[in-house]
Write an enzyme that holds these catalytic residues in place. Structure first.
Site, PDB file in Angstrom:
ATOM      1  N   GLY A 479       0.425  21.318  88.793  1.00  0.00           N
ATOM      2  CA  GLY A 479       0.212  20.153  89.602  1.00  0.00           C
ATOM      3  C   GLY A 479      -0.336  19.111  88.578  1.00  0.00           C
ATOM      4  O   GLY A 479      -0.501  17.918  89.063  1.00  0.00           O
ATOM      5  N   ALA A 520      -6.595  23.216  77.453  1.00  0.00           N
ATOM      6  CA  ALA A 520      -5.981  23.311  76.226  1.00  0.00           C
ATOM      7  C   ALA A 520      -4.453  23.391  76.494  1.00  0.00           C
ATOM      8  O   ALA A 520      -3.815  23.447  75.183  1.00  0.00           O
ATOM      9  CB  ALA A 520      -6.605  24.558  75.782  1.00  0.00           C
ATOM     10  N   ARG A 641      -6.534  11.414  72.128  1.00  0.00           N
ATOM     11  CA  ARG A 641      -5.160  10.886  72.518  1.00  0.00           C
ATOM     12  C   ARG A 641      -4.685  11.042  73.935  1.00  0.00           C
ATOM     13  O   ARG A 641      -4.685  12.282  74.220  1.00  0.00           O
ATOM     14  CB  ARG A 641      -4.042  11.351  71.650  1.00  0.00           C
ATOM     15  CG  ARG A 641      -2.655  10.826  71.994  1.00  0.00           C
ATOM     16  CD  ARG A 641      -2.203   9.574  71.123  1.00  0.00           C
ATOM     17  NE  ARG A 641      -2.149   9.567  69.599  1.00  0.00           N
ATOM     18  CZ  ARG A 641      -0.965  10.001  69.047  1.00  0.00           C
ATOM     19  NH1 ARG A 641       0.064  10.063  69.755  1.00  0.00           N
ATOM     20  NH2 ARG A 641      -0.972  10.047  67.720  1.00  0.00           N
ATOM     21  N   ILE A 642      -4.404   9.912  74.525  1.00  0.00           N
ATOM     22  CA  ILE A 642      -3.780  10.126  76.161  1.00  0.00           C
ATOM     23  C   ILE A 642      -2.377  10.142  76.092  1.00  0.00           C
ATOM     24  O   ILE A 642      -1.640   9.164  75.633  1.00  0.00           O
ATOM     25  CB  ILE A 642      -4.449   9.248  76.812  1.00  0.00           C
ATOM     26  CG1 ILE A 642      -6.017   9.183  76.947  1.00  0.00           C
ATOM     27  CG2 ILE A 642      -4.004   9.138  78.207  1.00  0.00           C
ATOM     28  CD1 ILE A 642      -6.573  10.567  77.296  1.00  0.00           C
ATOM     29  N   PRO A 645      -1.250   8.089  80.541  1.00  0.00           N
ATOM     30  CA  PRO A 645      -2.443   7.788  81.339  1.00  0.00           C
ATOM     31  C   PRO A 645      -2.414   7.970  82.824  1.00  0.00           C
ATOM     32  O   PRO A 645      -3.411   8.154  83.432  1.00  0.00           O
ATOM     33  CB  PRO A 645      -2.450   6.236  80.748  1.00  0.00           C
ATOM     34  CG  PRO A 645      -1.471   5.944  80.086  1.00  0.00           C
ATOM     35  CD  PRO A 645      -0.746   7.023  79.910  1.00  0.00           C
ATOM     36  N   GLN A 651      -6.063  13.461  86.745  1.00  0.00           N
ATOM     37  CA  GLN A 651      -6.710  14.826  86.459  1.00  0.00           C
ATOM     38  C   GLN A 651      -8.097  14.128  86.785  1.00  0.00           C
ATOM     39  O   GLN A 651      -9.013  14.980  87.142  1.00  0.00           O
ATOM     40  CB  GLN A 651      -6.438  15.123  85.163  1.00  0.00           C
ATOM     41  CG  GLN A 651      -5.123  16.077  85.057  1.00  0.00           C
ATOM     42  CD  GLN A 651      -5.274  17.209  85.786  1.00  0.00           C
ATOM     43  OE1 GLN A 651      -6.121  18.120  85.459  1.00  0.00           O
ATOM     44  NE2 GLN A 651      -4.280  17.419  86.804  1.00  0.00           N
ATOM     45  N   LYS A 714      -7.380  16.158  73.034  1.00  0.00           N
ATOM     46  CA  LYS A 714      -8.539  16.741  73.378  1.00  0.00           C
ATOM     47  C   LYS A 714      -8.383  17.647  74.802  1.00  0.00           C
ATOM     48  O   LYS A 714      -8.878  18.716  74.777  1.00  0.00           O
ATOM     49  CB  LYS A 714      -9.686  16.088  73.444  1.00  0.00           C
ATOM     50  CG  LYS A 714     -10.466  15.740  71.888  1.00  0.00           C
ATOM     51  CD  LYS A 714     -11.695  14.795  72.405  1.00  0.00           C
ATOM     52  CE  LYS A 714     -12.465  14.578  71.014  1.00  0.00           C
ATOM     53  NZ  LYS A 714     -13.508  13.932  71.091  1.00  0.00           N
ATOM     54  N   GLY A 715      -7.640  17.151  75.602  1.00  0.00           N
ATOM     55  CA  GLY A 715      -7.735  17.858  76.908  1.00  0.00           C
ATOM     56  C   GLY A 715      -8.412  17.205  77.959  1.00  0.00           C
ATOM     57  O   GLY A 715      -9.728  16.674  77.852  1.00  0.00           O
ATOM     58  N   GLU A 718     -10.666  19.607  82.899  1.00  0.00           N
ATOM     59  CA  GLU A 718     -11.783  19.959  83.471  1.00  0.00           C
ATOM     60  C   GLU A 718     -12.939  19.255  83.453  1.00  0.00           C
ATOM     61  O   GLU A 718     -13.884  19.406  84.302  1.00  0.00           O
ATOM     62  CB  GLU A 718     -12.027  21.493  82.872  1.00  0.00           C
ATOM     63  CG  GLU A 718     -10.968  22.527  83.447  1.00  0.00           C
ATOM     64  CD  GLU A 718     -11.141  23.864  82.758  1.00  0.00           C
ATOM     65  OE1 GLU A 718     -11.668  24.809  83.132  1.00  0.00           O
ATOM     66  OE2 GLU A 718     -10.429  23.929  81.542  1.00  0.00           O
TER      67      GLU A 718
HETATM   68 MO1  MOS Z   1      -8.967  26.656  84.054  1.00  0.00          MO
HETATM   69  S1  MOS Z   1     -10.572  27.332  85.150  1.00  0.00           S
HETATM   70  O1  MOS Z   1      -9.270  27.232  82.477  1.00  0.00           O
HETATM   71  O2  MOS Z   1      -7.592  27.212  84.965  1.00  0.00           O
END
Ligand code: MOS
Length: 756
Positions: A479, A520, A641-642, A645, A651, A714-715, A718
């Protein structure tokens, strides 16, 4: 939808030039809104039976009887799987050879270790018959007292927390720092157990064909799931084909294959027919993981100017009686604020619950709520503006390791967020602001941070004679928009447009993209695609530059670039040749190469790699009723880097909404006598609905990171949750003068105390 998930591109959104950085809409969006996206439970192979789990209603003890005869006598019931007839396993489900293994309950015996543990599986012609059969089992138990709650048993120091991190980290002398402090605070916060409650429950459709197995099931880790199933069943991984094109949310609960999914496979094996097993909502509060409750004590000292002299973060967390996942909550204090002395410590208690597991920002979400609240309390003790206090204690290098940051635009996030929010109009003292209706208004800030991680991934790149490309990696879209963002990276890596590249992902027969977790996935799978593309272009360039008939002859690899489906000489871009021409002359139908995505260990040793952000929150509180509303949330984030966007903003907003949930709504309530989760349903397990979601804004702050990986990613998955909950709690304090110390913040917490 073909099983290889070749998505047709949404052509109106294809831009020319660089695909990376474009705010494309979801490539799978139309499939989802028109109901064409096929989720695991939508699959119905011929001859399929329905399986329903029977689960334990006690937390600890033994199953002494199951009325299998009554269940089997029910019309439509085909078989009942219990420890007596469950097909044999090649591996003990309680064995654990690495921290990425989840100990499983696969009917290995009559023991009960938590409520909602599977104790039998009823297989029937219809879902209704299987459900009725499960009810007819009427289990009898020998129950033992359940250990529920953080004080239920003796605590111990875990051997490690998270995935192999030390349970205690010391830097400098915290006691000395506290002794020397002018201002000191010591406060304890409590956070509840939470369940992932993804919209899509865990589900599996398993079909055996001889010794080959096809599975439709949602997973965030295709290759790890395949390896785990292979180990348990004693079959070769190559015999197992897993299809996981779409997930209705994962949040960590689908990171490791869970017991009920394996039981679906075993049920199909037992009856010799395809079987579908879908978990019921209330069954999810057992065998598929949850977020541990926590009790966190923060001790902070500052000098007269508000600089930290010591920071101590102690977290008590819970794990199950039989497994070893320890939420690394105190780790949130490692990398954020500068202090000459920092200690983080964990203690754990074993409870009769299912095993806690990764849940969106495991550690950081739980820990940052305590850290950000305590930082706010320390700022108030110093008489300082909370943002000024954070800037005063800004970490220019990673506090404990002393490493430079690979990049850190947190100061820019603070500034950008504060300006947009209007932060500098804030009154320092609490309970000073009201709106026109007389509601108390409070403003709070929280810092967001999450490490920039990479796992191990691989991709395969192909260029075909017609000049189009294929890019393959077993990536996961839960998602978050992976299909879209990764396809953008894939197209750029081949020097092609999106509609010229068939991007394939989501199945276990593709190269292992690594787990979609730890924020990641884009970095890992993206770097694999990037490197695979570079490798196939290099092969193509070799063909051209080594051939006298090519306009590129003699240019050498370094002298050629790929763009628009052509190879160009760098020194003379007018000299070029299409991919099709190169392959045609070489007499090749296609050319392929593979690439890896993984962190560079040398750079990791030299640099601290984290994403950062700042979240500003406004709340309104009814002074008589204590009712709290989050009314405004602005987050500014810098994460390298995005790629897309639009997906990234989504997210961030999702993370921020989860922050609202953490601060104000979400809590699993366990009955201390039985261990049952009393609100294991979406009516009583409160999460924000639209009416609870404030005006939201996520600001993408530019950040160029030359070290984190070649793409600078970078990700983002979360980080949004990590600053938001603390910002809201701090805003509640600013509105009311009452400091929230347990979460979610309740009306009674605001009414029970004497207001100043
Ligand atoms: Mo996430 S808690 O690493 O799916």
């Amino acid at each position: 939808m073909p099983s290889d998930i070749s998505l047709t591109p949404a052509s109106p959104h294809v831009r020319h030039g660089s695909n990376i950085g474009q705010p494309l809409t979801r490539r799978d969006g139309i499939l989802k809104v028109t109901g064409q996206a096929r989720y695991a439970a939508d699959n119905h192979p011929a001859g399929m039976l329905h399986a329903v789990l029977a689960v334990s209603h006690i937390a600890r003890g033994r199953v002494v009887s199951l009325d299998v005869v009554a269940a089997k006598a029910h019309p439509g019931v085909v078989e009942v799987m219990t420890p007596a007839n469950r097909p044999p396993l090649a591996e003990d489900p309680d064995a654990k050879t690495n921290p990425f293994m989840f100990r499983l309950d696969l009917l290995q015996n009559d023991r009960v270790r938590y409520v909602s543990q599977p104790i039998a599986v009823v297989i029937a012609e219809t879902l209704e018959a299987a459900t009725e059969g499960a009810a007819l089992l009427a289990p009898q138990y020998e129950a033992e007292p359940a250990r529920i709650g953080l004080d239920a048993d003796e605590s111990f120091v875990p051997p490690a927390v998270g995935v192999g991190h030390p349970a205690e980290v010391r830097h400098g002398d915290v006691e000395q720092g506290l002794d020397a402090a002018v201002h000191r605070i010591e406060v304890t916060y409590e956070t509840p157990a939470q369940y992932h409650n993804a919209m899509e429950p865990h589900a599996i459709v398993a079909a055996w064909d001889g010794d080959a197995l096809t599975i439709d099931t949602p997973t965030q880790g295709l290759a790890m799931a395949q390896a785990r199933i292979a180990g348990l069943l004693g079959i070769a991984p190559g015999k197992i084909h897993i299809r996981s094109p779409f997930l209705g949310g994962g949040f960590g609960a689908k990171g490791l294959i869970a017991g009920p999914q394996i039981l679906g496979i075993l049920a199909a094996q037992l009856v010799g027919r395809p079987v579908k097993l879908v978990m019921r909502r209330e069954q999810l509060s057992g065998p598929v993981g949850h977020r541990s409750p926590s009790r966190q004590t923060m001790r902070l000292g500052t000098d007269a100017e508000g600089a930290l002299t010591a920071l101590s973060h102690q977290a008590k967390i819970a794990t199950s009686s039989f497994d070893d996942f320890f939420e690394p909550a105190a780790g949130a204090s490692h990398a954020l604020y500068a202090s000459p002395a920092i200690v983080t410590q964990h203690e754990a208690v074993r409870l009769d619950t299912g095993t806690p597991l990764f849940m969106r920002a495991p550690g950081e979400a739980t820990g940052s709520i305590a850290l950000e609240s305590a930082i706010d309390e320390a700022a108030w003790a110093c008489g300082m503006d909370p943002l000024a206090f954070r800037l005063k204690n800004y970490a220019e290098v990673e506090p404990i390791s002393g490493k430079p940051f690979s990049s850190k635009a947190l100061r820019e996030c603070y500034t950008e967020g504060a300006v947009r929010f209007g932060w500098w109009e804030r009154r320092l003292e609490p309970r000073q602001m009201r709106d026109a209706a007389g509601l108390l208004v409070g403003w709070g800030v929280g810092t967001a941070t999450f490490p920039a991680l990479m796992f191990q991934g691989e991709a395969r790149a192909v260029i075909r004679r017609d000049g189009t490309g294929v890019m393959e990696t077993g990536a996961h879209d839960m998602g978050q928009g992976a299909w879209t963002a990764l396809a953008q990276i894939a197209a750029d890596a081949l020097g092609l447009e999106l509609d010229q590249v068939a991007f394939r992902a989501g199945t276990s027969d593709l190269p292992d993209a690594g787990i979609a977790g730890g924020s990641a996935h884009t970095a890992t799978a993206g770097m694999a695609l990037h490197n695979a593309g570079a490798a196939v272009i290099a092969k193509l360039a070799d063909l051209a530059t080594g051939d006298e008939r090519s306009p590129l002859f003699g240019a050498g690899n370094a002298g050629v670039m790929a763009r628009g489906g052509r190879l160009h000489r760098r020194d003379d871009e007018s000299r070029s040749e299409s991919y099709a021409e190169v392959l045609d002359r070489a007499g090749l139908a296609e050319i392929e190469a593979r690439g890896q995505g993984t962190a560079d260990p040398v750079l990791q040793q030299h640099y601290a790699m984290h994403a950062h952000g700042a979240v500003f929150a406004e709340v309104k509180v009814d002074p008589e009723l204590g009712q709290i509303r989050a009314t405004r949330l602005i987050g500014a984030f810098a994460a390298g880097r995005i790629i897309n966007p639009r997906m990234v903003q989504s997210q961030y907003l999702g993370g921020m909404i989860w922050g609202v949930s953490f601060a104000l709504h979400e809590e699993a309530i366990a009955d201390r006598r039985s261990g049952r989760i009393l609100n294991a349903n979406l009516a009583e397990y409160h999460i924000p609905v639209n009416a609870d979601v404030p005006s939201l804004e996520a600001v993408l702050v530019d950040e160029h990171d030359p070290h984190v990986n070649a793409l600078g990613i970078k990700g983002v998955g979360e980080i949004g949750i990590t600053g938001s909950a603390g910002a809201i709690a701090n805003a509640v304090w600013h509105a009311t003068g009452i400091r929230p110390r347990r979460f979610p913040i309740r009306i009674d917490d605001l009414l029970a105390q004497e207001t100043p």
